[in-house]
Scaffold this active site. Structure first.
Site, PDB file in Angstrom:
ATOM      1  N   HIS A   7       0.859  -1.187   0.000  1.00  0.00           N
ATOM      2  CA  HIS A   7       0.000   0.000   0.000  1.00  0.00           C
ATOM      3  C   HIS A   7       0.893   1.234   0.000  1.00  0.00           C
ATOM      4  CE1 HIS A   7      -3.937  -1.875   1.729  1.00  0.00           C
ATOM      5  NE2 HIS A   7      -3.265  -2.766   1.020  1.00  0.00           N
ATOM      6  N   GLU A  39       0.918   3.921   1.726  1.00  0.00           N
ATOM      7  CA  GLU A  39       1.352   4.383   3.041  1.00  0.00           C
ATOM      8  C   GLU A  39       2.501   3.546   3.587  1.00  0.00           C
ATOM      9  OE1 GLU A  39      -3.272   4.537   3.239  1.00  0.00           O
ATOM     10  OE2 GLU A  39      -1.740   3.484   2.113  1.00  0.00           O
TER      11      GLU A  39
END
Length: 145
Positions: A47, A49
């Site tokens: 992901h 992040e």
């Protein structure tokens, strides 16, 4: 947020959901960035992040990112919200809300849960219209084939 939106566009170009993230140090310099790479890397943890946090921690030579800010185009999921807490991020800024998987206010609120060992200041809805438009366009194209 402008750089995170650019990164989200890159993710869409290689077939991933358009989510981009940057980590800013206490002075406001970008020290980590990421764009979703789950499809590109066949990695469920890739992901935006997580990739941005990993890069920031490597550049800072420490996993504790005290005083840092994470900026992301979409409300973090449970994994990413947890990683934000574990990295000791001070502030989380995000664009679009995620009513299906959001763990920063929509379904859960992991970063602000006082039961955890660290809480994060959350600033939601920054450039939400643009972030939402990126996602809508991506999924419309997916449905059309």
């Amino acid at each position: 947020m402008a750089r995170a939106l650019e990164l989200a566009d890159q993710a869409a170009n290689w077939g991933d959901v358009p989510v981009g993230a940057v980590v800013l140090d206490p002075e406001g310099a970008i020290v980590g960035e990421g764009a979703n790479r789950r499809e590109a890397d066949s990695d469920p943890t890739a992901h935006a992040e997580v990739l941005a946090l990993r890069q920031a921690a490597a550049r800072q030579s420490q996993w504790r990112l005290d005083g840092h800010t994470l900026v992301v185009t979409l409300e973090p999921c449970a994994m990413c919200a947890g990683a934000t807490v574990l990295a000791r991020i001070e502030t989380l800024v995000f664009g679009a809300f995620d009513d299906k998987a959001g763990a920063t206010g929509s379904l859960w609120d992991i970063p602000r849960d006082p039961r955890l060992n660290h809480t994060v200041e959350v600033v939601p809805g920054v450039e939400a219209a643009q972030a939402s438009a990126q996602l809508t366009e991506f999924f419309d194209k997916q449905r059309r084939g």
